[in-house]
Design a protein around this motif. Sequence first.
Motif, PDB file in Angstrom:
ATOM      1  N   ASN A  21       0.810  -1.219   0.000  1.00 18.03           N
ATOM      2  CA  ASN A  21       0.000   0.000   0.000  1.00 18.03           C
ATOM      3  C   ASN A  21       0.840   1.263   0.000  1.00 18.03           C
ATOM      4  O   ASN A  21       1.984   1.269   0.430  1.00 18.03           O
ATOM      5  N   ILE A  22       0.209   2.344  -0.440  1.00 19.31           N
ATOM      6  CA  ILE A  22       0.810   3.676  -0.493  1.00 19.31           C
ATOM      7  C   ILE A  22      -0.110   4.636   0.248  1.00 19.31           C
ATOM      8  O   ILE A  22      -1.329   4.554   0.108  1.00 19.31           O
ATOM      9  N   ILE A  23       0.451   5.541   1.022  1.00 17.32           N
ATOM     10  CA  ILE A  23      -0.298   6.648   1.609  1.00 17.32           C
ATOM     11  C   ILE A  23       0.422   7.930   1.215  1.00 17.32           C
ATOM     12  O   ILE A  23       1.625   8.062   1.439  1.00 17.32           O
ATOM     13  N   LEU A  24      -0.317   8.843   0.608  1.00 20.05           N
ATOM     14  CA  LEU A  24       0.230  10.123   0.175  1.00 20.05           C
ATOM     15  C   LEU A  24      -0.536  11.222   0.870  1.00 20.05           C
ATOM     16  O   LEU A  24      -1.768  11.279   0.790  1.00 20.05           O
ATOM     17  N   ASP A  25       0.167  12.092   1.600  1.00 19.72           N
ATOM     18  CA  ASP A  25      -0.427  13.249   2.267  1.00 19.72           C
ATOM     19  C   ASP A  25       0.139  14.461   1.552  1.00 19.72           C
ATOM     20  O   ASP A  25       1.332  14.757   1.650  1.00 19.72           O
ATOM     21  N   CYS A  26      -0.689  15.162   0.817  1.00 22.66           N
ATOM     22  CA  CYS A  26      -0.238  16.294   0.014  1.00 22.66           C
ATOM     23  C   CYS A  26      -1.150  17.487   0.234  1.00 22.66           C
ATOM     24  O   CYS A  26      -2.342  17.430  -0.096  1.00 22.66           O
ATOM     25  N   LYS A  27      -0.611  18.546   0.820  1.00 29.31           N
ATOM     26  CA  LYS A  27      -1.351  19.779   1.078  1.00 29.31           C
ATOM     27  C   LYS A  27      -2.632  19.543   1.874  1.00 29.31           C
ATOM     28  O   LYS A  27      -3.667  20.129   1.613  1.00 29.31           O
ATOM     29  N   GLY A  28      -2.571  18.633   2.853  1.00 28.28           N
ATOM     30  CA  GLY A  28      -3.705  18.399   3.731  1.00 28.28           C
ATOM     31  C   GLY A  28      -4.707  17.374   3.238  1.00 28.28           C
ATOM     32  O   GLY A  28      -5.685  17.092   3.914  1.00 28.28           O
TER      33      GLY A  28
END
Length: 103
Positions: free
Chosen positions: A30-37
């Motif tokens: 899995n991937i988790i991306l947190d970008c600009k909230g």
Amino acid sequence: LIQIDPQDAAHLDLEGSSGAIGRFEADSQNIILDCKGFQYAGTIHPGPTVMVLTHTGTFGGGGGDTGTVKVDSITNEFVTLSQVSNVMQKLNAVMVQGEMDEG
């Protein structure tokens, strides 16, 4: 390489951004991306081999190609991401319980 729903793509406007703009976490599945909230989660999929190139200089114009080509990356995987959370929306100060004072 990331595939994202078109309605979520507007949140990923990176124009004018520089430096660290988010957080990226990955494990074997899995991937988790947190970008600009905005948080996105997805799965790594096998795919066709993709080569990303950067060309500096000019094409054509009678004088031929005057520039260089740089290989930025090569991959044979892609990630399908879906938005799972919006931190900015959680900061909207919505009252869940209690009463508002007049004044």
